[in-house]
Design an enzyme around this catalytic site. Structure first.
Site, mmCIF file in Angstrom:
data_model
loop_
_atom_site.group_PDB
_atom_site.id
_atom_site.type_symbol
_atom_site.label_atom_id
_atom_site.label_comp_id
_atom_site.label_asym_id
_atom_site.label_seq_id
_atom_site.Cartn_x
_atom_site.Cartn_y
_atom_site.Cartn_z
ATOM 1 N N ASN A 141 29.530 -38.056 -31.407
ATOM 2 C CA ASN A 141 30.140 -39.457 -32.318
ATOM 3 C C ASN A 141 30.644 -40.151 -31.261
ATOM 4 O O ASN A 141 30.981 -40.164 -30.106
ATOM 5 C CB ASN A 141 31.042 -38.752 -33.093
ATOM 6 C CG ASN A 141 30.438 -38.012 -34.130
ATOM 7 O OD1 ASN A 141 31.013 -36.650 -34.409
ATOM 8 N ND2 ASN A 141 29.601 -38.278 -35.001
ATOM 9 N N ASP A 195 18.963 -41.958 -36.962
ATOM 10 C CA ASP A 195 20.091 -43.165 -37.246
ATOM 11 C C ASP A 195 19.539 -44.245 -38.382
ATOM 12 O O ASP A 195 18.218 -44.662 -38.119
ATOM 13 C CB ASP A 195 20.327 -43.787 -36.275
ATOM 14 C CG ASP A 195 21.455 -43.067 -35.226
ATOM 15 O OD1 ASP A 195 21.962 -42.068 -35.743
ATOM 16 O OD2 ASP A 195 22.005 -43.557 -34.308
ATOM 17 N N SER A 219 29.511 -35.865 -47.063
ATOM 18 C CA SER A 219 29.318 -36.928 -46.070
ATOM 19 C C SER A 219 28.378 -37.971 -46.680
ATOM 20 O O SER A 219 27.690 -37.802 -47.547
ATOM 21 C CB SER A 219 28.679 -36.136 -44.950
ATOM 22 O OG SER A 219 27.966 -37.214 -43.976
ATOM 23 N N LYS A 230 25.178 -30.423 -46.565
ATOM 24 C CA LYS A 230 26.025 -31.067 -47.567
ATOM 25 C C LYS A 230 25.559 -31.385 -48.913
ATOM 26 O O LYS A 230 25.972 -31.188 -50.063
ATOM 27 C CB LYS A 230 26.426 -32.426 -46.681
ATOM 28 C CG LYS A 230 27.325 -32.159 -45.716
ATOM 29 C CD LYS A 230 28.600 -31.475 -46.258
ATOM 30 C CE LYS A 230 29.529 -31.220 -44.594
ATOM 31 N NZ LYS A 230 30.419 -30.297 -45.012
ATOM 32 N N TYR A 274 22.047 -30.253 -40.887
ATOM 33 C CA TYR A 274 23.514 -30.473 -41.394
ATOM 34 C C TYR A 274 23.865 -31.103 -42.378
ATOM 35 O O TYR A 274 24.437 -30.693 -43.385
ATOM 36 C CB TYR A 274 24.125 -31.169 -40.002
ATOM 37 C CG TYR A 274 25.645 -31.831 -40.551
ATOM 38 C CD1 TYR A 274 26.673 -30.860 -40.869
ATOM 39 C CD2 TYR A 274 25.689 -32.968 -40.597
ATOM 40 C CE1 TYR A 274 27.989 -31.291 -41.168
ATOM 41 C CE2 TYR A 274 27.095 -33.603 -41.241
ATOM 42 C CZ TYR A 274 28.037 -32.783 -41.307
ATOM 43 O OH TYR A 274 29.186 -33.300 -42.246
HETATM 44 P P1 NAD Z 1 36.101 -29.645 -37.344
HETATM 45 O O1 NAD Z 1 34.826 -28.837 -36.830
HETATM 46 O O2 NAD Z 1 37.217 -30.113 -36.530
HETATM 47 O O3 NAD Z 1 36.572 -28.715 -38.482
HETATM 48 C C1 NAD Z 1 35.922 -27.721 -39.214
HETATM 49 C C2 NAD Z 1 36.913 -26.390 -39.244
HETATM 50 O O4 NAD Z 1 36.107 -25.251 -39.943
HETATM 51 C C3 NAD Z 1 36.840 -25.985 -37.715
HETATM 52 O O5 NAD Z 1 38.265 -25.620 -37.302
HETATM 53 C C4 NAD Z 1 36.048 -24.725 -37.633
HETATM 54 O O6 NAD Z 1 36.707 -23.674 -36.651
HETATM 55 C C5 NAD Z 1 36.118 -24.274 -39.043
HETATM 56 N N1 NAD Z 1 34.963 -23.179 -39.463
HETATM 57 C C6 NAD Z 1 33.797 -23.730 -39.216
HETATM 58 N N2 NAD Z 1 33.087 -22.589 -39.807
HETATM 59 C C7 NAD Z 1 33.779 -21.872 -40.265
HETATM 60 C C8 NAD Z 1 33.764 -20.608 -41.118
HETATM 61 N N3 NAD Z 1 32.418 -19.806 -41.302
HETATM 62 N N4 NAD Z 1 34.782 -19.969 -41.459
HETATM 63 C C9 NAD Z 1 35.766 -20.315 -41.286
HETATM 64 N N5 NAD Z 1 36.045 -21.352 -40.742
HETATM 65 C C10 NAD Z 1 35.131 -22.131 -40.040
HETATM 66 O O7 NAD Z 1 35.390 -30.653 -38.127
HETATM 67 P P2 NAD Z 1 36.051 -31.834 -38.913
HETATM 68 O O8 NAD Z 1 35.369 -33.254 -38.316
HETATM 69 O O9 NAD Z 1 37.329 -31.685 -39.283
HETATM 70 O O10 NAD Z 1 35.052 -31.864 -40.627
HETATM 71 C C11 NAD Z 1 35.776 -31.220 -41.723
HETATM 72 C C12 NAD Z 1 34.640 -31.172 -42.329
HETATM 73 O O11 NAD Z 1 34.318 -32.558 -42.918
HETATM 74 C C13 NAD Z 1 33.373 -30.630 -42.173
HETATM 75 O O12 NAD Z 1 32.954 -29.798 -43.294
HETATM 76 C C14 NAD Z 1 32.485 -31.715 -41.841
HETATM 77 O O13 NAD Z 1 30.927 -31.328 -42.029
HETATM 78 C C15 NAD Z 1 32.740 -32.654 -42.739
HETATM 79 N N6 NAD Z 1 32.558 -34.329 -42.374
HETATM 80 C C16 NAD Z 1 33.039 -34.427 -41.158
HETATM 81 C C17 NAD Z 1 32.780 -35.838 -40.926
HETATM 82 C C18 NAD Z 1 33.058 -36.113 -39.416
HETATM 83 O O14 NAD Z 1 32.617 -37.320 -38.741
HETATM 84 N N7 NAD Z 1 34.090 -35.685 -38.619
HETATM 85 C C19 NAD Z 1 31.908 -36.601 -41.528
HETATM 86 C C20 NAD Z 1 31.583 -36.168 -42.939
HETATM 87 C C21 NAD Z 1 31.756 -34.930 -43.221
HETATM 88 C C1 WQD Z 2 27.896 -44.283 -35.063
HETATM 89 C C2 WQD Z 2 26.984 -45.397 -34.359
HETATM 90 C C3 WQD Z 2 24.915 -44.559 -33.247
HETATM 91 C C4 WQD Z 2 27.091 -42.094 -30.317
HETATM 92 C C5 WQD Z 2 27.310 -38.969 -37.926
HETATM 93 C C6 WQD Z 2 26.634 -37.867 -38.891
HETATM 94 C C7 WQD Z 2 27.559 -37.934 -40.125
HETATM 95 C C8 WQD Z 2 28.700 -37.737 -39.951
HETATM 96 C C9 WQD Z 2 29.656 -38.743 -39.177
HETATM 97 C C10 WQD Z 2 29.707 -35.542 -39.647
HETATM 98 C C11 WQD Z 2 25.586 -45.140 -34.406
HETATM 99 C C12 WQD Z 2 26.168 -45.293 -32.221
HETATM 100 C C13 WQD Z 2 26.829 -42.897 -31.162
HETATM 101 C C14 WQD Z 2 26.765 -42.654 -28.985
HETATM 102 C C15 WQD Z 2 26.051 -44.696 -29.791
HETATM 103 N N1 WQD Z 2 28.939 -36.543 -39.854
HETATM 104 N N2 WQD Z 2 26.360 -44.306 -31.158
HETATM 105 N N3 WQD Z 2 26.319 -43.948 -28.677
HETATM 106 O O1 WQD Z 2 25.517 -41.248 -36.801
HETATM 107 O O2 WQD Z 2 27.161 -42.590 -38.433
HETATM 108 O O3 WQD Z 2 27.294 -40.198 -38.539
HETATM 109 O O4 WQD Z 2 28.962 -38.513 -37.853
HETATM 110 O O5 WQD Z 2 30.072 -34.623 -39.508
HETATM 111 O O6 WQD Z 2 26.682 -36.860 -40.825
HETATM 112 O O7 WQD Z 2 25.292 -38.118 -38.816
HETATM 113 O O8 WQD Z 2 28.088 -41.395 -36.325
HETATM 114 O O9 WQD Z 2 29.795 -41.637 -34.459
HETATM 115 O O10 WQD Z 2 27.370 -40.621 -34.218
HETATM 116 O O11 WQD Z 2 27.576 -43.052 -34.622
HETATM 117 O O12 WQD Z 2 25.612 -45.894 -29.719
HETATM 118 O O13 WQD Z 2 26.966 -41.853 -27.917
HETATM 119 O O14 WQD Z 2 27.228 -45.212 -32.892
HETATM 120 O O15 WQD Z 2 23.733 -44.941 -32.968
HETATM 121 O O16 WQD Z 2 24.940 -46.466 -34.728
HETATM 122 P P1 WQD Z 2 26.824 -41.300 -37.567
HETATM 123 P P2 WQD Z 2 28.120 -41.138 -34.739
#
Ligand code: NAD
Ligand code: WQD
Length: 341
Positions: free
Chosen positions: A199, A295, A124, A153, A149
Site C-alpha cells: 500500500n 488498479d 472493502s 470480500k 482478496y
Molecule cells: P491486519 O492484517 O493488520 O489485521 C488482520 C488480523 O487478522 C491480523 O492480526 C491477523 O493476524 C488476523 N488473522 C488473519 N487470519 C486470521 C485467522 N484465520 N484467524 C484469526 N486471526 C486471523 O489487517 P487490517 O489492515 O487491520 O485489516 C483488517 C480487516 O479490514 C481485514 O479483513 C481487511 O481485509 C479489511 N480491510 C482492510 C483494508 C486496508 O487497507 N487495511 C481495506 C479494506 C478492508
Molecule cells: C493507492 C494508490 C496505487 C503503492 C488496496 C486494495 C484494497 C484495500 C486497500 C485492503 C494507487 C498507488 C501504491 C505504490 C503507488 N485493501 N501506489 N505506488 O490499491 O487503492 O487499495 O488497499 O485490504 O482492496 O486494493 O491502495 O495503497 O495499494 O494504492 O503508486 O508503491 O497508490 O497505484 O493509485 P488501493 P494502495
C-alpha cells in the site's frame, strides 16, 4: 456491551479496540497472529487503560471459537480477521478462500449456535470493481473484483446477506472501507507490514525512514488532474470510530445495512507524497513506473449514508494522517519487531 473483535491485534482492529474501550464497551480479542504481534495487544491495553481477554485462536477452529463463546458473554462481533494482501491472494488464492471465506462461515455458524447474531464486517471499496464511476454509493452494483482478496470480500458480503435473508434475527453492518492510513496519536500503535509494503502510505513512510530507496509511482497517465491514481484516504482512528457507531446500531436493531467509510474526497499519489513531505520535513524520492494491473484510476466514497444513518463522519484531514503515520514510523522504524516486548 461485550464485543468480540476478531483480528483485534491487527492494524485496524487494535485502533478499534482502543476506541471501543473509551466508548465504555468491554472487549474480547481473538487473533491467530499470522499478521500481527503480541506487542500490539499490550500497547492497545496500555492506550485503552484497561485489560481485556485475549485468545490466540484461528477463525477456522470451530472448537476454539466455541470455547470463547462458552467462556465469554459476547453481545456482538466486529470481524476484522482475514488475509489482506492483493498480490499474495493472486499467488495463493485457495489459502485466501479458505482463510477468509471458510473462516468467516465457521465464525458465523458458531455465533448462530450461541445465539449471537450481531455482526460488523470489514468489507472493502474493492467490491465496487472497475465498472462503477466514483463517487461510489452503497446502492451501486458490486462485482468484477480483480483479485481473489477482493472476491473474498464480495462473497462474504453475499454470505451475510443470505444468512440475513434466511434468519431475520441477524443484525449485520457491512462496512466498505476506502483507504485506511495513519496511526494512533501516541505513535504506539500503527500499521506494520510484514514484508515490502503493497500500500502507498506504508511504502512512502518506509522510503522516508530510509528502509526503501524510492517510491514507484504506478502510472502517471490516468485521466486524473496530475495523471496519478486518486483514492479516498481515511484516518484509521476515524475508521475505528465508524465501527463504534456501527456496532452500537447493530446492538439496537436487526437488519442488514451497508455503509461506505471514507472521507468523500480523493487525493492523487503525488498529492499524498507532497502532504507526507510537508508533515515529515523529509524528501520522498520517487520514479514513475508502469500502471499496476487491476488498479482503477479514481476511487472515492459517497459518505452521505453513514452520515445520515450512523451519524458518523470522518474528521481528520490529510496533514493529520501524514503526521500520525510519520510519528508511528519514526518511533518504530522496524515496526513492532524491534520492540522486544
Ligand atoms: P491486519 O492484517 O493488520 O489485521 C488482520 C488480523 O487478522 C491480523 O492480526 C491477523 O493476524 C488476523 N488473522 C488473519 N487470519 C486470521 C485467522 N484465520 N484467524 C484469526 N486471526 C486471523 O489487517 P487490517 O489492515 O487491520 O485489516 C483488517 C480487516 O479490514 C481485514 O479483513 C481487511 O481485509 C479489511 N480491510 C482492510 C483494508 C486496508 O487497507 N487495511 C481495506 C479494506 C478492508
Ligand atoms: C493507492 C494508490 C496505487 C503503492 C488496496 C486494495 C484494497 C484495500 C486497500 C485492503 C494507487 C498507488 C501504491 C505504490 C503507488 N485493501 N501506489 N505506488 O490499491 O487503492 O487499495 O488497499 O485490504 O482492496 O486494493 O491502495 O495503497 O495499494 O494504492 O503508486 O508503491 O497508490 O497505484 O493509485 P488501493 P494502495
Amino acid at each position: 456491551m461485550s464485543i468480540l473483535v476478531t483480528g483485534g491485534a491487527g492494524y485496524i482492529g487494535s485502533h478499534t479496540c482502543v476506541e471501543l474501550i473509551h466508548a465504555g464497551h468491554d472487549v474480547v480479542v481473538l487473533d491467530n497472529f499470522s499478521n500481527s504481534s503480541l506487542a500490539a495487544v499490550d500497547r492497545t491495553r496500555a492506550l485503552a487503560g484497561e485489560d481485556f481477554s485475549l485468545y490466540r485462536c484461528d477463525i477456522r477452529d470451530r472448537e476454539g471459537l466455541r470455547n470463547i463463546f462458552q467462556k465469554e458473554s459476547i453481545d456482538a462481533v466486529i470481524h476484522f480477521a482475514g488475509l489482506k494482501s492483493v498480490g499474495q491472494s493472486c499467488s495463493m488464492p485457495l489459502e485466501y478462500y479458505e482463510n477468509n471465506i471458510g473462516g468467516s462461515v465457521t465464525l458465523f455458524q458458531v455465533m448462530a449456535e450461541f445465539g449471537c447474531k450481531k455482526m460488523v464486517f470489514s468489507s472493502s471499496a474493492t467490491v465496487y470493481g472497475q465498472a462503477n464511476q466514483a463517487p461510489f454509493s452503497e446502492d451501486m452494483p458490486v462485482g468484477g473484483t480483480t483479485n481473489p482478496y477482493g472476491t473474498t470480500k464480495l462473497f462474504i458480503e453475499k454470505i451475510l446477506q443470505d444468512a440475513y435473508a434466511a434468519d431475520k434475527d441477524w443484525s449485520v453492518s457491512l462496512l466498505r472501507y476506502f483507504n485506511p492510513v495513519g496511526a494512533h496519536k501516541s505513535g504506539r500503535i500503527g500499521e506494520d507490514p510484514n514484508d515490502i509494503p503493497n500500500n502507498l502510505m506504508p511504502y512512502v513512510s518506509q522510503v522516508a525512514i530510509g528502509r526503501l530507496p524510492y517510491l514507484n509511482v504506478y502510472g502517471d497517465d490516468y485521466p486524473t488532474p496530475d495523471g496519478t491514481g486518486v483514492r479516498d484516504y481515511i484516518h484509521v482512528v476515524d475508521l475505528a470510530l465508524g465501527h463504534i457507531s456501527a456496532v452500537e446500531r447493530v446492538l439496537k436493531q436487526t437488519g442488514l445495512e451497508i455503509f461506505n467509510l471514507g472521507t468523500g474526497k480523493g487525493h492523487s499519489v503525488l498529492e499524498m507524497v507532497r502532504a507526507f513531505e510537508a508533515a515529515s520535513g523529509v524528501n520522498v524520492p520517487y520514479q514513475i513506473t508502469a500502471r499496476r494491473p487491476g488498479d482503477v484510476a479514481v476511487s472515492f466514497a459517497d459518505c452521505e449514508k453513514a452520515a445520515a444513518v450512523l451519524g458518523w463522519k470522518a474528521e481528520r484531514g490529510l496533514a493529520e494522517m501524514c503526521e500520525d503515520t510519520w510519528r508511528w514510523q519514526k518511533n518504530n522504524p522496524d515496526g513492532y519487531e524491534a520492540a522486544g516486548e
